[in-house]
Write an enzyme that holds these catalytic residues in place. Structure first.
Site, mmCIF file in Angstrom:
data_model
loop_
_atom_site.group_PDB
_atom_site.id
_atom_site.type_symbol
_atom_site.label_atom_id
_atom_site.label_comp_id
_atom_site.label_asym_id
_atom_site.label_seq_id
_atom_site.Cartn_x
_atom_site.Cartn_y
_atom_site.Cartn_z
ATOM 1 N N ASP A 20 38.568 76.753 39.452
ATOM 2 C CA ASP A 20 39.468 77.548 40.285
ATOM 3 C C ASP A 20 39.347 77.142 41.745
ATOM 4 O OD1 ASP A 20 41.166 79.429 41.307
ATOM 5 O OD2 ASP A 20 40.209 81.142 40.371
ATOM 6 N N HIS A 210 37.703 89.020 37.839
ATOM 7 C CA HIS A 210 37.926 87.796 38.613
ATOM 8 C C HIS A 210 38.720 88.185 39.855
ATOM 9 C CE1 HIS A 210 38.856 83.385 38.991
ATOM 10 N NE2 HIS A 210 39.896 83.869 39.650
ATOM 11 N N CYS A 243 45.464 80.030 43.588
ATOM 12 C CA CYS A 243 46.342 79.604 42.498
ATOM 13 C C CYS A 243 47.489 78.771 43.068
ATOM 14 C CB CYS A 243 46.896 80.820 41.763
ATOM 15 S SG CYS A 243 48.061 80.400 40.446
ATOM 16 N N ASN A 252 38.523 82.697 46.210
ATOM 17 C CA ASN A 252 37.798 83.723 45.468
ATOM 18 C C ASN A 252 36.707 84.326 46.347
ATOM 19 O OD1 ASN A 252 38.915 81.656 43.633
ATOM 20 N ND2 ASN A 252 38.070 82.931 42.038
#
Length: 310
Positions: A20, A210, A243, A252
């Site tokens: 990610d 998440h 994303c 994150n």
């Protein structure tokens, strides 16, 4: 007299930076990815999302998934996983030796179309086959429900859509669920409520979290979730992430920030903060831009009192 919050004794931290975290960056050499993985393993983290078996045209940074997977055998004590977006990706991951797969189902049609070019219902229908393939290979299948709270295209995500996905994913064989705040809009009360609702729909199935830290509320949401017993928590080294198919999504929660928070509260993570800081610094150098982690900038809690200046 104040009452201390009820917290778990430990969390089951999953590092998602190599996937990610790097998926929206310019591609970096495979050797640098493996060096980052080495540092993360050395820190003590036991669950790492190593890569994604997705279209290299759509996500060029993950084009070396097979090469990354081929190196993972040197760290046999780590629970390695990879993200897939369809059955073909699952087959390629299993052929490459990765046995634990995460499959994304977006709760919002708008994001699902942008992310995997299928509406939610079509993506959800693929859970059963992927779970079957994974289980035949002796691995585990996790369904990540993306845009579980809000979508950049469709707005607020109705709770019923998330719960429908959870119910169907379990019926089709997923081993675990993970709720993803893809664009970083969720706040503690909404997080707690949705997790509790999902647990009622899927009793006995672990529900992980998440979080993206787009609006600075990521750690607050994780803390609230921990108070209701959530222990499966994702984080990304240095705060890398976002994303590529969700406008406005940013990094994150930083792994080292989460570890600092937990360890200072007496919640074990199994990770060494100093080595994580080293890994975050390496990641920052590899991607060539400043990362948002506060611990990377300021370090951990001072171990000794500073001398008085006169």
């Amino acid at each position: 007299m104040t009452t201390a919050p009820s917290l778990p004794t430990a969390i089951n931290l999953r590092e998602v930076g190599p996937r990610d975290g790097l998926q929206i960056e310019r591609p970096i050499p495979t050797a640098q990815k493996l060096r980052l993985l080495e540092l993360l393993v050395r820190s003590g983290i036991k669950r790492i999302e190593a890569t994604a078996f997705v279209s290299p045209r759509a996500v060029p940074a993950m084009a070396d998934a097979r090469e990354v997977a081929a190196a993972l055998h040197q760290w046999p004590d780590v629970h390695w996983s990879a993200l897939v977006a369809n059955e073909g990706g699952a087959e390629r991951a299993l052929e490459a030796g990765v046995r634990n797969l995460e499959y994304v189902v977006s709760a919002a049609d708008g994001h699902s179309l942008a992310n995997v070019r299928r509406k939610t219902a079509e993506a959800l229908a693929g859970v059963g086959r992927i779970a079957e393939l994974v289980h035949q290979a002796g691995g585990t299948c996790e369904v990540i429900v993306a845009t579980a709270w809000d979508c950049p295209f469709d707005g607020p995500t109705p709770t019923d859509r998330v719960l429908h996905i959870a119910r169907e994913a379990v019926s089709q064989g997923t081993d675990t669920l993970c709720l993803a705040d893809t664009i970083g809009t969720a706040t503690p009360c909404r997080i707690v409520q949705l997790i509790q609702d999902a647990r009622e729909i899927a009793p006995g199935i672990p529900v992980g979290l998440h979080m993206h830290n787009t609006r600075g509320a990521g750690l607050a949401g994780i803390f609230a979730a921990m108070q209701i017993g959530v222990v499966d928590i994702d984080a990304s080294i240095g705060g890398l992430g976002g994303c590529p198919f969700a406008p406005g999504a940013s990094g994150n929660v930083a792994t080292e920030e989460l570890v600092y928070l937990c360890e200072d509260m007496g919640v074990a993570t199994g990770a060494d903060l100093d080595i994580l800081a080293e890994a975050a610094a390496f990641a920052q150098e590899a991607v060539g831009r400043a990362l948002p982690s506060g611990v990377l900038k300021a370090g951990g809690r001072p171990s000794t009192s500073p001398s008085m200046a006169h």
